[in-house]
Design an enzyme around this catalytic site. Structure first.
Site, mmCIF file in Angstrom:
data_model
loop_
_atom_site.group_PDB
_atom_site.id
_atom_site.type_symbol
_atom_site.label_atom_id
_atom_site.label_comp_id
_atom_site.label_asym_id
_atom_site.label_seq_id
_atom_site.Cartn_x
_atom_site.Cartn_y
_atom_site.Cartn_z
ATOM 1 N N SER A 222 0.817 -1.211 0.000
ATOM 2 C CA SER A 222 0.000 0.000 0.000
ATOM 3 C C SER A 222 0.853 1.264 0.000
ATOM 4 O O SER A 222 0.350 2.327 -0.344
ATOM 5 C CB SER A 222 -0.959 0.007 1.196
ATOM 6 N N LYS B 272 0.966 4.567 6.569
ATOM 7 C CA LYS B 272 0.295 5.478 5.631
ATOM 8 C C LYS B 272 0.982 6.829 5.697
ATOM 9 O O LYS B 272 1.804 7.093 6.565
ATOM 10 C CB LYS B 272 -1.190 5.642 5.997
#
Lengths: 167, 181
Positions: free
Chosen positions: A31, A82
C-alpha cells in the site's frame, strides 16, 4: 560489579525506549509503494525494515506529508503504514471524486497510501483520530541497498487538499 | 597519605561515574518501571468531568483503571472482547493528549440510535421521523457518558476504534468504593 537486580532494573528502561524512543518494524504489503516494498506488485517478496520514531508522536508533532504507522480503525491488532495528507481544518477531496470535499474534524487527520492501486486508507474509512497514530517512519534500515531517510511528500494527493493555514 | 576524592555532584572522578549521573540513572530506572507498571498493570487516576455522573462524580473521584481485562496478544487463542456495559477509558478522538472515561453501549455490528434523548419534549411521531441510526463498523465501539444531558461522546464524534480504548475502569476507589462489572 553490578548485581543481578541492578541489571534487571534496566529492562523497563529498554521497554520504555522501544515505546517512547525508537523501534524497528517490517513493512508487509504494497500500500505504500514505491516508498516501501517497491517491487511488491511485480511479485517481489522483499520487505523493507524501517525505523519507527516514537517520540515525535509522544510530543504530538504531526506534519502533513510524513509517513506514519497507525492502528487500523477496523482492527486493533493491525498496524498499517500510511502518509498524513491533511490535518484538522484542511479540506480534502476524496480520491474517487464521488463525494463532496471533506473538512477534517478537530483532532483528526487524513491518511493515504502512496500506491496507485486501491489501498485501505482514509478514502475508505474517512478521517481518523490522531490518537491512532503509533509512530513516525523515519528511515528504511534494511535491506542494505534500500537504506535511506523517508522524506515528507504530497503522496498522490497534491491537488486534492486545501490547507487551512490559520489554526 | 590518603587522597581525598571530592564528592560534589558534578565531579568527574577517575574511580567511577559522577554522583549526578548515578542519580540520573537511578531516576531513569525508577521512572521507566513506574511508567511501565501504570500503562500495563493498573493505575489509580483522577477522573473529572460531568459526563459520567452519577457513576463517577464530576470532581474528586479516583478510579482504578487497568488494560489487563482487554490484554490479548495475537498468540492467545481466545480474546476477551469489550462488551456492552463496560466502563472504559480511551484516547479522546478530538484531542490526542486527553483521555476520556465512558461506558460502552454498542459493539461492532450493533445498530444504535445516535441520540435517543433528542427531542424528548417532541411528539412521538415527530421523534420517530427525524432520528438517525448508525451501524457500528467492525473493530469499533460506541461510547456514551452516563450523564446523557452533559456528555461529549460518540453522538458527537461517532464510533471509536478499539485501538483507542486503553483499558477498563474497574472500580471507584474514592467516596464509597464501588466495583464496576
Amino acid at each position: 560489579m553490578m548485581d543481578i537486580s541492578g541489571i534487571l532494573a534496566w529492562i523497563p528502561v529498554g521497554i520504555c525506549f522501544t515505546k517512547y524512543g525508537y523501534s524497528i518494524a517490517t513493512i508487509t504489503g504494497g500500500s505504500m509503494e514505491p516508498t516501501f516494498n517497491p517491487g511488491h506488485t511485480r511479485g517481489s517478496s522483499d520487505k523493507d525494515t524501517v525505523l519507527l520514531e516514537k517520540w515525535s508522536v509522544v510530543l504530538r508533532r504531526f506534519r502533513r506529508g510524513q509517513v506514519v504507522t497507525l492502528w487500523s480503525p477496523n482492527d486493533p491488532y493491525l498496524l498499517t503504514a500510511k502518509r498524513i495528507i491533511a490535518l484538522q481544518g484542511d479540506v480534502v477531496q476524496p480520491a474517487d471524486g464521488s463525494s463532496d470535499p471533506i473538512r477534517i474534524p478537530r483532532g483528526h487527520c487524513w491518511v493515504e497510501g502512496d500506491s496507485n492501486e486501491k489501498t485501505r486508507d482514509s478514502n475508505v474509512y474517512g478521517p481518523i483520530p490522531l490518537a491512532l497514530i503509533n509512530a513516525r517512519v523515519s528511515h528504511i534500515v534494511w535491506p542494505m541497498r534500500r537504506i535511506r531517510a523517508v522524506v515528507n511528500s504530497h503522496g498522490k494527493a497534491e491537488d486534492r487538499v486545501l490547507i487551512n493555514e490559520g489554526k | 597519605m590518603s587522597r581525598r576524592v571530592a564528592s560534589s555532584p558534578f565531579t568527574i572522578s577517575r574511580f567511577g561515574l559522577p554522583r549526578s549521573l548515578i542519580f540520573a540513572r537511578r531516576f531513569l530506572k525508577l521512572f521507566a518501571a513506574v511508567g511501565l507498571f501504570t500503562t500495563t498493570i493498573f493505575e489509580i487516576r483522577a477522573c473529572d468531568g460531568f459526563s459520567m455522573m452519577p457513576t463517577i462524580n464530576w470532581k474528586g473521584d479516583w478510579v482504578l483503571t487497568s488494560p489487563i481485562p482487554y490484554w490479548s496478544p495475537s498468540w492467545l487463542p481466545f480474546k476477551k472482547q469489550i462488551s456492552r456495559g463496560d466502563v472504559v477509558f480511551a484516547a479522546s478522538p478530538t484531542d490526542p493528549r486527553a483521555t476520556v472515561c465512558k461506558r460502552v453501549i454498542g459493539i461492532a455490528g450493533d445498530i444504535i440510535e445516535v441520540d435517543p434523548r433528542r427531542g424528548e419534549g417532541l411528539a412521538r411521531k415527530k421523534r420517530m421521523e427525524d432520528r438517525t441510526w448508525v451501524t457500528i463498523p467492525k473493530g469499533q465501539v460506541w461510547l456514551a457518558g452516563d450523564n446523557t444531558s452533559n456528555s461529549t461522546d460518540s453522538r458527537d464524534y461517532g464510533p471509536v476504534p478499539l485501538a483507542m480504548v486503553h483499558g477498563q475502569v474497574l472500580a471507584r476507589v474514592s467516596r464509597q468504593t464501588k466495583v464496576y462489572r
